[in-house]
Structure formats: structure tokens, C-alpha cells
Design a protein around this motif. Structure first.
Motif, PDB file in Angstrom:
ATOM      1  N   ALA A  75     -24.607  14.634  36.533  1.00 35.69           N
ATOM      2  CA  ALA A  75     -25.363  14.867  38.056  1.00 35.69           C
ATOM      3  C   ALA A  75     -25.656  13.420  38.569  1.00 35.69           C
ATOM      4  O   ALA A  75     -25.559  12.953  39.837  1.00 35.69           O
ATOM      5  CB  ALA A  75     -26.278  15.807  38.276  1.00 35.69           C
ATOM      6  N   ASP A  76     -26.361  12.854  37.639  1.00 38.61           N
ATOM      7  CA  ASP A  76     -26.834  11.336  37.951  1.00 38.61           C
ATOM      8  C   ASP A  76     -25.753  10.349  38.030  1.00 38.61           C
ATOM      9  O   ASP A  76     -25.776   9.590  39.080  1.00 38.61           O
ATOM     10  CB  ASP A  76     -27.882  10.760  36.764  1.00 38.61           C
ATOM     11  N   THR A  77     -24.713  10.647  37.366  1.00 38.11           N
ATOM     12  CA  THR A  77     -23.663   9.683  37.383  1.00 38.11           C
ATOM     13  C   THR A  77     -22.873   9.777  38.699  1.00 38.11           C
ATOM     14  O   THR A  77     -22.369   8.925  39.434  1.00 38.11           O
ATOM     15  CB  THR A  77     -22.510   9.737  36.276  1.00 38.11           C
ATOM     16  N   VAL A  78     -22.635  11.255  38.855  1.00 34.18           N
ATOM     17  CA  VAL A  78     -21.918  11.459  40.382  1.00 34.18           C
ATOM     18  C   VAL A  78     -22.704  10.990  41.543  1.00 34.18           C
ATOM     19  O   VAL A  78     -22.289  10.377  42.524  1.00 34.18           O
ATOM     20  CB  VAL A  78     -21.557  12.761  40.283  1.00 34.18           C
ATOM     21  N   LEU A 136      -2.568   8.767  40.129  1.00 31.83           N
ATOM     22  CA  LEU A 136      -3.808   8.635  40.857  1.00 31.83           C
ATOM     23  C   LEU A 136      -4.873   8.217  40.018  1.00 31.83           C
ATOM     24  O   LEU A 136      -5.551   7.343  40.466  1.00 31.83           O
ATOM     25  CB  LEU A 136      -4.331   9.706  41.608  1.00 31.83           C
ATOM     26  N   ARG A 137      -5.081   8.703  38.722  1.00 33.96           N
ATOM     27  CA  ARG A 137      -6.198   8.117  37.993  1.00 33.96           C
ATOM     28  C   ARG A 137      -6.040   6.713  37.488  1.00 33.96           C
ATOM     29  O   ARG A 137      -6.872   5.909  37.531  1.00 33.96           O
ATOM     30  CB  ARG A 137      -6.106   9.061  36.629  1.00 33.96           C
ATOM     31  N   GLU A 138      -4.471   6.290  37.434  1.00 36.95           N
ATOM     32  CA  GLU A 138      -4.320   4.818  37.078  1.00 36.95           C
ATOM     33  C   GLU A 138      -4.958   3.921  38.177  1.00 36.95           C
ATOM     34  O   GLU A 138      -5.212   2.780  37.970  1.00 36.95           O
ATOM     35  CB  GLU A 138      -2.755   4.720  36.799  1.00 36.95           C
ATOM     36  N   PHE A 139      -4.545   4.501  39.324  1.00 43.35           N
ATOM     37  CA  PHE A 139      -5.024   3.269  40.531  1.00 43.35           C
ATOM     38  C   PHE A 139      -6.393   3.480  40.820  1.00 43.35           C
ATOM     39  O   PHE A 139      -7.267   2.766  41.175  1.00 43.35           O
ATOM     40  CB  PHE A 139      -4.210   3.984  41.785  1.00 43.35           C
ATOM     41  N   ALA A 140      -7.102   4.912  41.022  1.00 45.44           N
ATOM     42  CA  ALA A 140      -8.424   5.152  41.121  1.00 45.44           C
ATOM     43  C   ALA A 140      -9.178   4.353  40.138  1.00 45.44           C
ATOM     44  O   ALA A 140     -10.628   3.661  40.470  1.00 45.44           O
ATOM     45  CB  ALA A 140      -8.854   6.590  41.141  1.00 45.44           C
ATOM     46  N   LEU A 141      -8.909   4.128  38.999  1.00 40.03           N
ATOM     47  CA  LEU A 141     -10.000   3.716  37.837  1.00 40.03           C
ATOM     48  C   LEU A 141      -9.536   2.356  37.595  1.00 40.03           C
ATOM     49  O   LEU A 141     -10.302   1.545  36.730  1.00 40.03           O
ATOM     50  CB  LEU A 141      -9.889   4.568  36.560  1.00 40.03           C
ATOM     51  N   GLY A 142      -8.354   1.749  38.220  1.00 49.82           N
ATOM     52  CA  GLY A 142      -7.967   0.415  37.890  1.00 49.82           C
ATOM     53  C   GLY A 142      -8.288  -0.490  39.001  1.00 49.82           C
ATOM     54  O   GLY A 142      -8.823  -0.095  39.929  1.00 49.82           O
ATOM     55  N   PRO A 159     -14.911   9.065  41.486  1.00 48.19           N
ATOM     56  CA  PRO A 159     -16.034  10.084  40.754  1.00 48.19           C
ATOM     57  C   PRO A 159     -15.305  11.254  40.318  1.00 48.19           C
ATOM     58  O   PRO A 159     -15.681  11.641  39.205  1.00 48.19           O
ATOM     59  CB  PRO A 159     -16.627  10.417  41.974  1.00 48.19           C
ATOM     60  N   LEU A 160     -14.315  11.545  40.881  1.00 44.79           N
ATOM     61  CA  LEU A 160     -13.519  13.106  40.500  1.00 44.79           C
ATOM     62  C   LEU A 160     -13.142  12.525  39.063  1.00 44.79           C
ATOM     63  O   LEU A 160     -13.137  13.153  38.013  1.00 44.79           O
ATOM     64  CB  LEU A 160     -12.446  13.272  41.274  1.00 44.79           C
ATOM     65  N   PHE A 161     -12.248  11.562  38.813  1.00 45.07           N
ATOM     66  CA  PHE A 161     -11.498  11.266  37.511  1.00 45.07           C
ATOM     67  C   PHE A 161     -12.633  10.691  36.752  1.00 45.07           C
ATOM     68  O   PHE A 161     -12.383  11.242  35.479  1.00 45.07           O
ATOM     69  CB  PHE A 161     -10.744  10.157  37.904  1.00 45.07           C
ATOM     70  N   PHE A 162     -13.506  10.135  36.921  1.00 45.33           N
ATOM     71  CA  PHE A 162     -14.976   9.850  35.831  1.00 45.33           C
ATOM     72  C   PHE A 162     -15.356  11.092  35.561  1.00 45.33           C
ATOM     73  O   PHE A 162     -15.728  11.256  34.397  1.00 45.33           O
ATOM     74  CB  PHE A 162     -15.992   9.044  36.577  1.00 45.33           C
ATOM     75  N   TYR A 163     -15.794  12.163  36.461  1.00 43.25           N
ATOM     76  CA  TYR A 163     -16.325  13.272  36.104  1.00 43.25           C
ATOM     77  C   TYR A 163     -15.553  14.248  35.288  1.00 43.25           C
ATOM     78  O   TYR A 163     -15.757  15.014  34.006  1.00 43.25           O
ATOM     79  CB  TYR A 163     -16.559  14.302  37.440  1.00 43.25           C
ATOM     80  N   TRP A 177     -16.156  15.530  31.348  1.00 43.72           N
ATOM     81  CA  TRP A 177     -15.775  16.969  31.141  1.00 43.72           C
ATOM     82  C   TRP A 177     -14.963  17.182  29.938  1.00 43.72           C
ATOM     83  O   TRP A 177     -15.450  17.641  28.950  1.00 43.72           O
ATOM     84  CB  TRP A 177     -15.224  17.606  32.522  1.00 43.72           C
ATOM     85  N   ALA A 178     -14.040  16.248  29.784  1.00 46.55           N
ATOM     86  CA  ALA A 178     -13.173  16.326  28.678  1.00 46.55           C
ATOM     87  C   ALA A 178     -13.889  15.831  27.496  1.00 46.55           C
ATOM     88  O   ALA A 178     -13.753  16.416  26.308  1.00 46.55           O
ATOM     89  CB  ALA A 178     -11.786  15.255  28.651  1.00 46.55           C
ATOM     90  N   ASP A 179     -14.839  14.924  27.682  1.00 48.75           N
ATOM     91  CA  ASP A 179     -15.625  14.519  26.436  1.00 48.75           C
ATOM     92  C   ASP A 179     -16.637  15.771  25.991  1.00 48.75           C
ATOM     93  O   ASP A 179     -16.683  15.782  24.912  1.00 48.75           O
ATOM     94  CB  ASP A 179     -16.328  13.177  26.737  1.00 48.75           C
ATOM     95  N   ARG A 180     -17.239  16.013  26.811  1.00 45.06           N
ATOM     96  CA  ARG A 180     -18.138  17.306  26.574  1.00 45.06           C
ATOM     97  C   ARG A 180     -17.313  18.319  25.803  1.00 45.06           C
ATOM     98  O   ARG A 180     -18.098  18.909  24.971  1.00 45.06           O
ATOM     99  CB  ARG A 180     -18.924  17.709  27.815  1.00 45.06           C
ATOM    100  N   TYR A 181     -16.396  18.843  26.461  1.00 44.77           N
ATOM    101  CA  TYR A 181     -15.804  20.113  25.786  1.00 44.77           C
ATOM    102  C   TYR A 181     -14.732  19.837  24.904  1.00 44.77           C
ATOM    103  O   TYR A 181     -13.942  20.706  24.179  1.00 44.77           O
ATOM    104  CB  TYR A 181     -15.283  20.802  26.887  1.00 44.77           C
ATOM    105  N   GLY A 182     -14.456  18.441  24.501  1.00 43.91           N
ATOM    106  CA  GLY A 182     -13.364  18.000  23.555  1.00 43.91           C
ATOM    107  C   GLY A 182     -12.132  18.336  23.769  1.00 43.91           C
ATOM    108  O   GLY A 182     -11.353  18.657  22.877  1.00 43.91           O
TER     109      GLY A 182
END
Length: 139
Positions: free
Chosen positions: A8-11, A56-62, A120-124, A128-133
Motif C-alpha cells: 500500500a505504501d509503495t502504490v 507493456l511491462r517491458e515498456f512501463a518498467l523500462g 504501479p500495476l506491474f510493480f504491484y 504479488w508474485a513475490d509474496r505468493y511465490g
């Protein structure tokens, strides 16, 4: 592993960075329900296409423009699918396409403000992937 309040803080920090506030979220909630539903349906249809989110992730985070060949090798996407997605994203205003008058021809794609706002969507999703493995390689 990320905790809920960390996410939540990050978002919240990312929204502030983009100049968005809770008032922006309220504006979306107050929008005409039928129009908002139609826009959301169209957006989800576009984002649900094969390899759309990965692209889109490649562009949004690049931070740099990307060439067709770079995307093809990074994402392991067929040329026809990649070409279709890039064209759709350019038409939707999510990417800008720039051709250079060179031999061999060179074309680069850049994220627009719309795509950068998806970061922020891709970061979240990464959190999520990190949290739930969740690992796509294992599925």
C-alpha cells in the motif's frame, strides 16, 4: 516477501510520483457507470490478448526505446503476434513508433505517458508474485 502495508505504501508513493491522488480515484468511481464499464471492458480485452501484458511491462518498467528484434528475443513472441500487439498499442496511444531512414531500416517503439502510468500495476503484480511465490516457469 512484501507485506500488505508495504505494498500500500509503495502504490501510494507511485501514485504520488505520477501526480495522482485519492481525488483521481474518486473521479473514476463517479464516472458514468455505463461509459466506465465500456472503457474497462475494451481495455481488458486489449490487455488480455496474447503477450499484451508482458509486452507493456517491458515498456512501463523500462526507460529506453525498444526495437522489434529486442522484444522478439526477450519475450520469445512470434513475429506476427508481436507485430499485431505493437500495432494495436500504437493505435491505442500506448506506444509511439519512430522509423529511421537508414539501411537497414530501423524502427523503435517508446512508451507513452499512458503506458508509463501502468508502472504501479506491474510493480504491484511483481510484489504479488513475490509474496505468493508464483512462478510462470513452473506452470
Amino acid at each position: 516477501m512484501a507485506r500488505a502495508h508495504d505494498v500500500a505504501d509503495t502504490v501510494h508513493t507511485l501514485l504520488e510520483h505520477d501526480g495522482l491522488e485519492r481525488a483521481d480515484l474518486e473521479e473514476v468511481r463517479e464516472a458514468d457507470d455505463e461509459t466506465a464499464e465500456e472503457i474497462t471492458t475494451d481495455l481488458l480485452a486489449l490487455l488480455g490478448r496474447t503477450h499484451a501484458l508482458a509486452l507493456l511491462r517491458e515498456f512501463a518498467l523500462g526507460s529506453e526505446p525498444l526495437r522489434f528484434s529486442d522484444l522478439e528475443s526477450t519475450l520469445e513472441v512470434s513475429p506476427s503476434t508481436l507485430s499485431a500487439r505493437l500495432s494495436e498499442f500504437v493505435e491505442a496511444g500506448l506506444l509511439e513508433r519512430e522509423s529511421y531512414d537508414e539501411i537497414p531500416p530501423r524502427v523503435e517503439y517508446r512508451a507513452t505517458e499512458k503506458t508509463n502510468a501502468l508502472a504501479p500495476l506491474f510493480f504491484y503484480l511483481d510484489l504479488w508474485a513475490d509474496r505468493y511465490g508464483y512462478d510462470l516457469e513452473e506452470t
